[in-house]
Design a protein around this motif. Structure first.
Motif, PDB file in Angstrom:
ATOM      1  N   ASP A 145      14.077  49.331  57.134  1.00  0.00           N
ATOM      2  CA  ASP A 145      14.806  50.567  57.844  1.00  0.00           C
ATOM      3  C   ASP A 145      15.824  49.449  58.754  1.00  0.00           C
ATOM      4  O   ASP A 145      15.231  47.958  58.775  1.00  0.00           O
ATOM      5  N   ILE A 151      10.663  49.700  54.645  1.00  0.00           N
ATOM      6  CA  ILE A 151      10.593  50.667  54.122  1.00  0.00           C
ATOM      7  C   ILE A 151       9.104  51.005  52.910  1.00  0.00           C
ATOM      8  O   ILE A 151       8.804  50.592  52.324  1.00  0.00           O
ATOM      9  N   TYR A 157      13.747  58.269  53.712  1.00  0.00           N
ATOM     10  CA  TYR A 157      15.001  58.136  54.792  1.00  0.00           C
ATOM     11  C   TYR A 157      16.146  58.634  54.759  1.00  0.00           C
ATOM     12  O   TYR A 157      16.172  59.576  53.553  1.00  0.00           O
ATOM     13  N   GLY A 164      21.849  50.930  57.961  1.00  0.00           N
ATOM     14  CA  GLY A 164      20.534  51.309  57.377  1.00  0.00           C
ATOM     15  C   GLY A 164      20.003  52.739  57.211  1.00  0.00           C
ATOM     16  O   GLY A 164      20.477  53.945  57.327  1.00  0.00           O
ATOM     17  N   PHE A 165      18.961  52.785  56.868  1.00  0.00           N
ATOM     18  CA  PHE A 165      17.793  53.649  56.968  1.00  0.00           C
ATOM     19  C   PHE A 165      16.978  54.198  58.338  1.00  0.00           C
ATOM     20  O   PHE A 165      17.198  53.012  58.635  1.00  0.00           O
ATOM     21  N   VAL A 166      17.399  55.358  58.019  1.00  0.00           N
ATOM     22  CA  VAL A 166      15.700  55.743  59.587  1.00  0.00           C
ATOM     23  C   VAL A 166      15.079  57.112  58.691  1.00  0.00           C
ATOM     24  O   VAL A 166      15.780  56.597  57.630  1.00  0.00           O
ATOM     25  N   THR A 167      13.882  56.453  58.870  1.00  0.00           N
ATOM     26  CA  THR A 167      13.242  57.389  58.564  1.00  0.00           C
ATOM     27  C   THR A 167      13.330  58.975  58.982  1.00  0.00           C
ATOM     28  O   THR A 167      14.329  59.120  60.325  1.00  0.00           O
ATOM     29  N   HIS A 175      18.504  62.895  51.960  1.00  0.00           N
ATOM     30  CA  HIS A 175      17.195  62.028  52.490  1.00  0.00           C
ATOM     31  C   HIS A 175      16.974  61.422  51.064  1.00  0.00           C
ATOM     32  O   HIS A 175      16.952  62.169  50.239  1.00  0.00           O
ATOM     33  N   GLY A 178      11.008  56.816  50.365  1.00  0.00           N
ATOM     34  CA  GLY A 178      10.956  55.260  50.366  1.00  0.00           C
ATOM     35  C   GLY A 178      10.853  54.895  48.440  1.00  0.00           C
ATOM     36  O   GLY A 178      10.989  53.788  47.747  1.00  0.00           O
TER      37      GLY A 178
END
Length: 230
Positions: A145, A151, A157, A164-167, A175, A178
């Motif tokens: 992430d 991930i 995410y 990029g990706f965040v939780t 969403h 993962g």
């Protein structure tokens, strides 16, 4: 001799056409081709999914296509599978310019066509989209992430543009699991991942494609179960 595929053609002048090519080792190349007439005409081989060998001449970015021959029989795509092939072609024309280079995409494209001819699965489109996005610099990593944490398959995410990706908390329409992200990265998508993967690829391709609809998607207008249907 170079090898490549025709992505798109359109009339130019006299008996010539403008051709968008995907060329091994060069990426996208735009050129002018004289069709000729009678037995010497090359019109029948300047077709999508037909492997070609040829030479290019000229010093400008718009080349001349010469000494064109069929390298092998056309890759046999038919029905809805051919529509998916046209989708790949349109993506390349819309997203890749002659300045991008994108030399590595030829092998990805050729391999995808061969795989679709052997037995179609919509995951093939997702893997091609992924490699295209990587090549033009629009795909963030699918393994960590934005905080450089790995991930995790059991997490969800969301995508932050240009980062990029965040939780994220739980499954929502925007969403992504993962599990799906990791499977996409490894080219191991399962049918349960398909809808999420398609949504992610649409999201990532949007800056490149803009608001103009893809013509190839219109081919699936009355086929709602198709991999390209909305």
């Amino acid at each position: 001799m170079l090898r490549g595929y025709v992505l798109h053609t359109r009339p130019f002048r006299d008996s010539s056409v403008l051709v968008n090519l995907l060329v091994d080792g060069r990426g996208r190349v735009d050129c002018v081709a004289r069709l000729g007439s009678g037995k010497s005409s090359i019109k029948s081989i300047l077709q999508p999914f037909q492997p070609l060998i040829f030479e290019l001449s000229g010093r400008s970015s718009l080349k001349n296509l010469i000494q064109v021959e069929a390298a092998s029989p056309a890759i046999p795509l038919s029905g809805e599978v051919s529509f998916s092939g046209f989708y790949l072609n349109e993506l390349l024309v819309r997203c890749v310019t002659v300045d991008h280079g994108a030399e590595a995409l030829f092998f990805t494209y050729h391999s995808t066509l061969m795989a679709m001819a052997a037995g179609f699965c919509q995951s093939q489109l997702r893997y091609f989209e992924l490699e295209l996005l990587k090549e033009i610099g629009l795909m963030p990593t699918l393994t960590v992430d934005i905080n450089q944490d790995a991930i995790e398959a059991g997490y969800y995410y969301r995508m932050l543009a240009d980062e990029g990706f965040v939780t994220a908390l739980g499954p929502k329409s925007n969403h992504f699991s993962g599990e799906m992200l990791l499977a996409l990265n490894e080219h191991k998508l399962l049918p349960t991942h398909f809808q999420q993967a398609k949504h992610l690829m649409r999201l990532m391709l949007a800056p490149c494609l803009g608001d103009k609809p893809l013509k190839s998607r219109a081919l699936f207008k009355y086929r709602p179960s198709s991999p390209l249907a909305k």
